[in-house]
Enzyme design. Structure first.
Site, PDB file in Angstrom:
ATOM      1  N   SER A  77       1.229   1.493  -2.157  1.00 61.49           N
ATOM      2  CA  SER A  77       1.236   2.123  -3.177  1.00 61.49           C
ATOM      3  C   SER A  77       1.493   3.462  -2.451  1.00 61.49           C
ATOM      4  CB  SER A  77      -0.372   2.159  -4.155  1.00 61.49           C
ATOM      5  OG  SER A  77       0.064   0.892  -4.677  1.00 61.49           O
ATOM      6  N   LYS A  80       4.592   5.457  -4.242  1.00 63.30           N
ATOM      7  CA  LYS A  80       4.882   5.656  -5.021  1.00 63.30           C
ATOM      8  C   LYS A  80       4.804   7.463  -4.586  1.00 63.30           C
ATOM      9  CE  LYS A  80       2.636   1.642  -7.318  1.00 63.30           C
ATOM     10  NZ  LYS A  80       1.030   1.507  -7.547  1.00 63.30           N
ATOM     11  N   TYR A 204      11.207  -1.542  -5.234  1.00 63.75           N
ATOM     12  CA  TYR A 204       9.682  -1.658  -5.141  1.00 63.75           C
ATOM     13  C   TYR A 204       9.284  -2.736  -4.218  1.00 63.75           C
ATOM     14  CZ  TYR A 204       4.685  -1.613  -6.323  1.00 63.75           C
ATOM     15  OH  TYR A 204       3.371  -1.080  -6.528  1.00 63.75           O
ATOM     16  N   TYR A 256      -6.440   5.695  -8.245  1.00 64.55           N
ATOM     17  CA  TYR A 256      -6.749   4.335  -9.337  1.00 64.55           C
ATOM     18  C   TYR A 256      -8.120   4.996 -10.075  1.00 64.55           C
ATOM     19  CZ  TYR A 256      -3.328   2.457  -6.903  1.00 64.55           C
ATOM     20  OH  TYR A 256      -1.986   2.450  -6.176  1.00 64.55           O
ATOM     21  N   VAL A 274      -3.095  -0.480  -0.491  1.00 68.61           N
ATOM     22  CA  VAL A 274      -4.248  -1.802  -0.680  1.00 68.61           C
ATOM     23  C   VAL A 274      -4.384  -2.513   0.823  1.00 68.61           C
ATOM     24  CG1 VAL A 274      -3.961  -2.922  -2.922  1.00 68.61           C
ATOM     25  CG2 VAL A 274      -2.030  -3.063  -1.243  1.00 68.61           C
TER      26      VAL A 274
HETATM   27  N1  GLU Z   1       2.141  -3.685  -3.630  1.00 70.47           N
HETATM   28  C1  GLU Z   1       0.811  -3.524  -4.047  1.00 70.47           C
HETATM   29  C2  GLU Z   1       1.442  -3.768  -5.723  1.00 70.47           C
HETATM   30  O1  GLU Z   1       1.925  -3.478  -6.681  1.00 70.47           O
HETATM   31  C3  GLU Z   1       0.801  -2.017  -4.177  1.00 70.47           C
HETATM   32  C4  GLU Z   1      -0.818  -1.465  -4.551  1.00 70.47           C
HETATM   33  C5  GLU Z   1      -1.388  -0.641  -3.883  1.00 70.47           C
HETATM   34  O2  GLU Z   1      -1.440  -0.211  -2.593  1.00 70.47           O
HETATM   35  O3  GLU Z   1      -2.231  -0.124  -4.490  1.00 70.47           O
HETATM   36  O4  GLU Z   1       0.227  -5.250  -6.180  1.00 70.47           O
END
Ligand code: GLU
Length: 331
Positions: A77, A80, A204, A256, A274
């Site tokens: 993430s 992002k 993604y 988050y 994650v």
């Molecule tokens: N590729 C993971 C997902 O979409 C990333 C989630 C994350 O790193 O918070 O679940």
């Protein structure tokens, strides 16, 4: 290991900084037992639950590393933040902000409850999956590789090499991610996506599978700390307005549903992933006290043992301790 000469504006010398960091990593490493390595993307389950590493790179050239420092892991993430920056650079801030908002949700990163309840005309923010997929869909290019080329070029400019895509991780998420497909169909139904759903999901999953190190994360954090300028070349890599908005997003949404606590108790912009990465940004501070990195630094952390919010359980505790010891907080 401490690298780089630095006129530390403190009495504390580089040897002491290294000893502090080593002792703090040793202490917080014990907390990894209280978390769990992610396994909903099967390949992530291979990570070493006890691993913990940190890299701090200062504007003054001082670099401090400790723990597991050479490990390559997937950005997940944290990507992002970078696709949001690339979309803003490609399309302009107004175009992107007209299609994704800047509001935290307080919910899990892969929840769409807020979208169903509020029925907003755009996803809440670019750092939860609904907003990130929307941003991935607006990247320029027809194929996922074309859409990600600008991201790879941006990364190469900041970290000094073109990072690899971890194909195994990409395929592992591509073949198991029902949740992101469900979010994608919800976005498609709501007219949020600017590209074919299949291409958007492929983009993604690939962006999340880019391999980096904690030094790379610290370098990116350092450029953001320096308002988008590379402090070593003084080249503007990310326009200032975009860099500032990216930091604001990290501060309010980056961790988050733990973002509020992280802002309150650590007080610096950060984004987790994650696979256990955290990228943090310490802007220059105006204090005269004797602390290292007063003119700013970037921080990369790796700790795959996660808490219930999907953040590195030991990484957050280590960052909180360092931020309080060295007065990193913005506030
Ligand atoms: N590729 C993971 C997902 O979409 C990333 C989630 C994350 O790193 O918070 O679940």
């Amino acid at each position: 290991m401490v690298q780089g000469s630095a006129n530390l504006n403190t009495e504390v010398n580089e040897k002491w900084l290294q000893e502090y960091i080593d002792s703090w990593v040793d202490f917080f490493k014990k907390q990894t037992v209280d978390g769990e390595v992610a396994d909903y993307i099967p390949i992530l389950a291979r990570a070493d639950q006890e691993a913990l590493g940190i890299s701090i790179i200062g504007k003054n050239g001082l670099t401090i590393r400790s723990g597991i420092t050479e490990e390559k892991f997937t950005i997940q993430s944290i990507s992002k933040v970078l696709t949001f920056i690339v979309a803003c650079m490609e399309r302009g801030l107004a175009y992107v902000l007209n299609r994704v908002d800047v509001e935290p949700t307080g919910e899990a990163f892969n929840s769409i409850m807020h979208l169903q309840i509020s029925q907003p005309k755009k996803p809440f923010n670019p750092l939860v999956n609904s907003g990130a997929l929307t941003v991935s869909s607006m990247l320029e290019g027809k194929t996922s590789d074309q859409k990600l080329e600008t991201l790879f070029l941006l990364l190469e400019k900041i970290i000094g090499y073109r990072p690899e895509l971890n194909i195994e991780t990409y395929e592992s998420e591509r073949d198991t991610s029902m949740r992101n497909r469900a979010i994608g169909y919800y976005l498609l139904e709501g007219g949020y996506l600017e590209s074919d759903l299949g291409i958007t999901l492929e983009t993604y999953f690939k962006q999340c599978s880019i391999e980096i190190t904690i030094d790379d994360l610290a370098r990116i954090g350092l450029v953001l700390s320096n308002d988008g300028f590379d402090p070593y070349t003084n080249e503007e890599i990310i326009p200032r307005a975009i860099s500032r908005l990216a930091k604001a997003m990290m501060l309010t949404c980056g961790m988050y549903d733990a973002s509020g606590k992280f802002a309150a108790y650590v007080g610096i912009p950060a984004k987790s992933g994650v696979s256990g990465g955290i990228m943090a940004v310490v802007p220059p501070r105006v204090r005269e006290d004797d602390f290292p990195f007063l003119d700013g630094c970037g921080i990369g952390v790796y700790g795959p043992s996660l808490d219930k919010q999907g953040n590195s359980i030991a990484g957050i505790k280590l960052l909180k301790h360092i931020a309080n010891q060295w007065d990193f907080s913005l506030f």
